[in-house]
Design a protein around this motif. Structure first.
Motif, PDB file in Angstrom:
ATOM      1  N   HIS A 180       0.840  -1.527  -0.084  1.00  0.00           N
ATOM      2  CA  HIS A 180       0.147  -0.087  -0.143  1.00  0.00           C
ATOM      3  C   HIS A 180       0.980   1.304   0.033  1.00  0.00           C
ATOM      4  O   HIS A 180       0.637   2.067  -0.694  1.00  0.00           O
ATOM      5  N   TYR A 181       1.618   1.123   0.749  1.00  0.00           N
ATOM      6  CA  TYR A 181       3.352   2.382   1.343  1.00  0.00           C
ATOM      7  C   TYR A 181       3.068   2.265  -0.525  1.00  0.00           C
ATOM      8  O   TYR A 181       3.495   3.499  -0.889  1.00  0.00           O
ATOM      9  N   TYR A 182       3.924   1.281  -1.111  1.00  0.00           N
ATOM     10  CA  TYR A 182       4.624   1.648  -2.527  1.00  0.00           C
ATOM     11  C   TYR A 182       3.709   2.102  -3.186  1.00  0.00           C
ATOM     12  O   TYR A 182       4.552   2.752  -4.295  1.00  0.00           O
ATOM     13  N   ALA A 183       2.264   1.347  -3.728  1.00  0.00           N
ATOM     14  CA  ALA A 183       1.523   2.555  -4.601  1.00  0.00           C
ATOM     15  C   ALA A 183       1.431   3.260  -4.176  1.00  0.00           C
ATOM     16  O   ALA A 183       1.586   4.728  -5.315  1.00  0.00           O
ATOM     17  N   SER A 184       1.912   4.097  -3.271  1.00  0.00           N
ATOM     18  CA  SER A 184       1.203   5.520  -2.390  1.00  0.00           C
ATOM     19  C   SER A 184       1.982   6.971  -2.949  1.00  0.00           C
ATOM     20  O   SER A 184       2.113   8.553  -2.210  1.00  0.00           O
ATOM     21  N   ARG A 185       3.614   6.104  -3.276  1.00  0.00           N
ATOM     22  CA  ARG A 185       4.998   6.634  -2.304  1.00  0.00           C
ATOM     23  C   ARG A 185       5.209   7.897  -3.719  1.00  0.00           C
ATOM     24  O   ARG A 185       4.381   7.543  -4.882  1.00  0.00           O
ATOM     25  N   ASP A 186       5.553   8.772  -2.970  1.00  0.00           N
ATOM     26  CA  ASP A 186       6.019   9.819  -3.490  1.00  0.00           C
ATOM     27  C   ASP A 186       7.344   9.624  -5.198  1.00  0.00           C
ATOM     28  O   ASP A 186       8.360   8.494  -5.108  1.00  0.00           O
ATOM     29  N   THR A 187       7.280  10.313  -6.228  1.00  0.00           N
ATOM     30  CA  THR A 187       8.292   9.860  -6.948  1.00  0.00           C
ATOM     31  C   THR A 187       9.251  10.795  -6.790  1.00  0.00           C
ATOM     32  O   THR A 187       9.590  12.136  -6.224  1.00  0.00           O
ATOM     33  N   LEU A 188      10.877   9.541  -6.862  1.00  0.00           N
ATOM     34  CA  LEU A 188      11.918  10.309  -6.139  1.00  0.00           C
ATOM     35  C   LEU A 188      12.458  10.779  -7.010  1.00  0.00           C
ATOM     36  O   LEU A 188      12.762  10.295  -8.344  1.00  0.00           O
ATOM     37  N   LEU A 189      12.596  12.240  -8.081  1.00  0.00           N
ATOM     38  CA  LEU A 189      13.688  12.496  -8.583  1.00  0.00           C
ATOM     39  C   LEU A 189      14.839  13.109  -8.945  1.00  0.00           C
ATOM     40  O   LEU A 189      15.518  14.120  -9.787  1.00  0.00           O
ATOM     41  N   ASP A 199      -0.387   8.754  -7.959  1.00  0.00           N
ATOM     42  CA  ASP A 199      -0.237   7.506  -6.507  1.00  0.00           C
ATOM     43  C   ASP A 199      -0.810   6.411  -7.937  1.00  0.00           C
ATOM     44  O   ASP A 199      -2.049   7.294  -8.282  1.00  0.00           O
ATOM     45  N   PHE A 200      -0.686   5.249  -6.931  1.00  0.00           N
ATOM     46  CA  PHE A 200      -1.590   4.335  -8.349  1.00  0.00           C
ATOM     47  C   PHE A 200      -2.923   3.661  -7.628  1.00  0.00           C
ATOM     48  O   PHE A 200      -2.595   2.927  -8.131  1.00  0.00           O
ATOM     49  N   ALA A 201      -2.894   3.543  -6.251  1.00  0.00           N
ATOM     50  CA  ALA A 201      -4.084   3.276  -5.724  1.00  0.00           C
ATOM     51  C   ALA A 201      -5.453   4.004  -5.260  1.00  0.00           C
ATOM     52  O   ALA A 201      -6.171   3.604  -4.989  1.00  0.00           O
ATOM     53  N   HIS A 202      -4.414   5.715  -5.659  1.00  0.00           N
ATOM     54  CA  HIS A 202      -5.767   6.833  -4.619  1.00  0.00           C
ATOM     55  C   HIS A 202      -5.523   7.849  -5.854  1.00  0.00           C
ATOM     56  O   HIS A 202      -5.253   7.491  -7.089  1.00  0.00           O
ATOM     57  N   GLU A 203      -6.903   8.373  -5.095  1.00  0.00           N
ATOM     58  CA  GLU A 203      -6.983   9.491  -6.591  1.00  0.00           C
ATOM     59  C   GLU A 203      -7.895   9.565  -7.964  1.00  0.00           C
ATOM     60  O   GLU A 203      -6.802  10.776  -8.417  1.00  0.00           O
ATOM     61  N   ALA A 204      -8.239   8.705  -8.181  1.00  0.00           N
ATOM     62  CA  ALA A 204      -8.240   8.057  -9.841  1.00  0.00           C
ATOM     63  C   ALA A 204      -9.423   6.928 -10.038  1.00  0.00           C
ATOM     64  O   ALA A 204      -9.410   6.335  -8.801  1.00  0.00           O
ATOM     65  N   PRO A 205      -9.469   6.696 -11.145  1.00  0.00           N
ATOM     66  CA  PRO A 205     -10.464   4.910 -11.182  1.00  0.00           C
ATOM     67  C   PRO A 205      -9.970   4.512 -10.781  1.00  0.00           C
ATOM     68  O   PRO A 205     -10.707   3.406 -10.590  1.00  0.00           O
ATOM     69  N   GLY A 206      -8.908   3.784 -10.485  1.00  0.00           N
ATOM     70  CA  GLY A 206      -8.399   2.420 -10.043  1.00  0.00           C
ATOM     71  C   GLY A 206      -8.816   2.767  -8.461  1.00  0.00           C
ATOM     72  O   GLY A 206      -8.326   1.193  -7.794  1.00  0.00           O
ATOM     73  N   PHE A 207      -8.772   3.515  -7.612  1.00  0.00           N
ATOM     74  CA  PHE A 207      -8.963   3.336  -5.818  1.00  0.00           C
ATOM     75  C   PHE A 207      -9.532   2.102  -5.577  1.00  0.00           C
ATOM     76  O   PHE A 207      -9.159   1.449  -5.279  1.00  0.00           O
ATOM     77  N   GLU A 423      -6.366  -0.755 -18.851  1.00  0.00           N
ATOM     78  CA  GLU A 423      -5.343  -1.969 -19.418  1.00  0.00           C
ATOM     79  C   GLU A 423      -4.212  -2.348 -18.671  1.00  0.00           C
ATOM     80  O   GLU A 423      -3.375  -2.734 -19.341  1.00  0.00           O
ATOM     81  N   ASN A 424      -3.884  -0.945 -18.115  1.00  0.00           N
ATOM     82  CA  ASN A 424      -3.017  -0.574 -16.890  1.00  0.00           C
ATOM     83  C   ASN A 424      -2.584  -1.677 -16.250  1.00  0.00           C
ATOM     84  O   ASN A 424      -3.537  -1.863 -15.951  1.00  0.00           O
ATOM     85  N   TYR A 425      -1.639  -2.346 -16.171  1.00  0.00           N
ATOM     86  CA  TYR A 425      -0.842  -2.832 -14.697  1.00  0.00           C
ATOM     87  C   TYR A 425      -1.432  -2.509 -13.827  1.00  0.00           C
ATOM     88  O   TYR A 425      -0.417  -1.418 -13.623  1.00  0.00           O
ATOM     89  N   MET A 426      -1.746  -3.346 -11.858  1.00  0.00           N
ATOM     90  CA  MET A 426      -1.746  -2.650 -11.317  1.00  0.00           C
ATOM     91  C   MET A 426      -0.669  -2.481 -10.536  1.00  0.00           C
ATOM     92  O   MET A 426      -0.141  -3.496 -10.086  1.00  0.00           O
ATOM     93  N   VAL A 427       0.224  -1.108  -9.332  1.00  0.00           N
ATOM     94  CA  VAL A 427       1.464  -1.142  -8.980  1.00  0.00           C
ATOM     95  C   VAL A 427       0.768  -1.686  -7.452  1.00  0.00           C
ATOM     96  O   VAL A 427      -0.138  -1.286  -6.848  1.00  0.00           O
ATOM     97  N   PRO A 428       1.429  -2.837  -6.684  1.00  0.00           N
ATOM     98  CA  PRO A 428       2.805  -3.552  -7.188  1.00  0.00           C
ATOM     99  C   PRO A 428       2.651  -4.800  -7.196  1.00  0.00           C
ATOM    100  O   PRO A 428       3.713  -5.916  -6.652  1.00  0.00           O
TER     101      PRO A 428
END
Length: 529
Positions: A180-189, A199-207, A423-428
């Motif tokens: 759950h952490y890994y899917a929602s963590r910030d991007t390290l630049l 966020d790959f698990a929140h704030e969008a259709p895939g939630f 069609e995106n695969y769910m992280v992670p």
């Protein structure tokens, strides 16, 4: 005695759902970018000799993404899981798993041909022994290492593109906290720079599909490590609750008598340690959470910011949310208006469906109300109430699916935030699951909810509801059509009678009038807590 028996079962049973498969967390697999382990049943990769599956190139969606993430090639989660692996097992029929060694959700048996539907129940409807067994299962998961999965402790770049694998063991419960952490963590630049609007698990259709898969995987993991194939996650129906009804030592832990931010020492959860809660520290170090213990579970229900979350959600809030006909709308993020997903997630007002990030409704309201570990997105799964809460949120999603019966095409195919297209695969997750695969009724995935198993009359009403809603939307057109039809009918009747009289006056032979008729038949638990 119960825990001893469960511990013995763990030695016999091998769990298999999670993040990085242990057999693929090595230099050879990372450098070859292939994760196609042999199935124990025949020793061949993906069980190919038994026609269970085969090792195939991953087919990535090429659909365009929304504008929320303006980078490319900077985050390991982009085009998941291609940074780590581009060949994995593609399973046939009802087989599933990273080696095709399991059955798809909803199937069982030696060849995965037996359909099954299990029932998730209200936690307050469990008997004392059932409730105690559930609590014991939770504690077992917290104290048993995952046999099949490990977590990544560094980015792919930090792993020197695979030549320096960085993985570590983790217990079964914390495996899911980490995911759950890994899917929602910030991007390290790099440097001290991060990108938070991702966020790959929140704030969008895939939630909703993402958390549906998360619960199914967690449920199956418990079934496997305990040998209890009938186990299901209970839910907490929090509608109209005046306080946290499960926050006592009989259930999920009461309040500590001296420090109200901690749990009562009489609760088994008071000894639990949390992980992945220090996002700012990880960001400053440009590091991933490595599952190091970070202190006890914190919870102080009801002592939250009342200006943001004045109360727990009501039945009226849920019913209004269910009345929304659009699954997703507009930018398809937390600013979406009239979106069922955004309203249920809690970024839109549960009385108007207008986006209001300053307030937290429905799903988000529960997280904020708990005022502790549950209230920080990345680490929220540390509190076991997370499971009860999300099981009930999933049941509301299920009610919407049954009421509106959407086609798969209702789920956005393109232009959603990164990772959220159909069609995106769910992280992670490995094995791989697409968002759209879980946009369907729960019974097709092998489970149901106790309170949704209603009498036939209610089912008939639910069947009629979408058609009645469509009729209301075109009611004015129907009335106009009826009036116009009446006028046309009257005119035709008059003409027919006139013709008959004319013929009667000119001929003694009366000809029959033949009329042919034709029948004519659509954060905070925002970005930061």
């Amino acid at each position: 005695m119960l825990l001893f028996a469960l511990g013995f079962l763990l030695i016999v049973l091998q769990p298999s759902t999670g993040q990085f498969p242990r057999v693929c967390a090595n230099m050879q697999s990372l450098l070859s970018k292939e994760c196609c382990p042999p199935w124990d049943g025949d020793g061949s990769p993906c069980g190919e000799l038994s026609s269970r599956g085969s090792c195939q190139n991953i087919l990535l969606s090429q659909a365009p993404l929304g504008p929320q993430f303006p980078f490319s090639g900077v985050d390991d989660r982009e085009d998941w899981p291609s940074v780590f692996y581009n060949r994995t097992c593609r399973c046939e029929g009802n087989f599933m798993g990273f080696s095709c060694g399991e059955c798809k959700f909803g199937f069982s048996g030696l060849n995965c041909t037996e359909r099954q539907v299990k029932t998730r129940r209200n936690i307050f409807q469990l008997t004392a022994s059932e409730k105690n067994k559930f609590l014991a299962y939770l504690n077992l998961a917290k104290n048993i290492p995952s046999q099949d999965y490990v977590i990544a402790t560094g980015t792919f770049t930090q792993m020197k593109n695979g030549s320096n694998p960085m993985f570590r063991d983790i217990n079964v419960y914390d495996l899911f906290v980490w995911m759950h952490y890994y899917a929602s963590r910030d991007t390290l630049l790099g440097g001290s720079n991060v990108w938070r609007d991702i966020d790959f698990a929140h704030e969008a259709p895939g939630f909703l599909p993402w958390h549906r898969v998360f619960l199914l995987m967690w449920e199956r993991q418990i079934q496997r490590i305990t040998g209890d194939e009938n186990f299901t996650i209970p839910y907490w129906d929090w509608r109209d609750a005046e306080d946290c009804e499960v926050c006592n030592d009989e259930y999920m832990g009461g309040r500590h008598p001296i420090n109200p931010n901690l749990l009562s020492l009489a609760s088994i959860f008071s000894s639990w340690q949390v992980i992945c809660t220090r996002s700012e520290e990880y960001n400053s170090q440009q590091a991933l959470c490595n599952a190091t213990s970070e202190g006890p579970i914190r919870r102080n229900p009801g002592n939250n910011d009342k200006s943001r979350t004045p109360r727990l959600p009501s039945s009226a809030d849920v019913e209004f949310c269910l009345s929304l006909t659009q699954y997703e709308s507009g930018p398809m993020d937390k600013m979406a208006n009239y979106s069922f997903r955004n309203t249920l997630e809690g970024f839109a007002d549960p009385q108007t469906a207008i986006s209001n990030p300053a307030q937290s409704g429905l799903h988000n309201a529960l997280h904020i109300y708990m005022n502790g570990s549950m209230s920080q997105v990345q680490g929220s799964a540390n509190d076991p109430i997370f499971l009860l809460h999300h099981a009930f949120v999933d049941s509301i999603f299920e009610r919407w699916l049954r009421r509106h019966r959407p086609m798969l095409e209702v789920y956005p195919a393109a232009n959603a935030p990164i990772g959220h297209n159909r069609e995106n695969y769910m992280v992670p997750f490995i094995p791989l699951y697409r968002n759209g695969e879980f946009f369907k009724p729960s019974r097709e995935l092998g489970y149901d909810y106790e309170y949704l198993q209603e009498p036939a009359l209610q089912s008939f009403q639910d069947f009629l509801t979408p058609y009645l809603q469509q009729a209301r939307q075109i009611w004015a057109w129907l009335v106009g059509a009826a009036v116009f039809g009446g006028i046309v009918t009257a005119v035709l009747t008059g003409l027919i009678r006139a013709c008959r009289k004319k013929k009667e006056g000119t001929s003694s032979e009366i000809q029959p009038l033949l009329i042919e008729s034709e029948d004519y038949n659509n954060l905070t638990y925002q970005s930061n807590f």
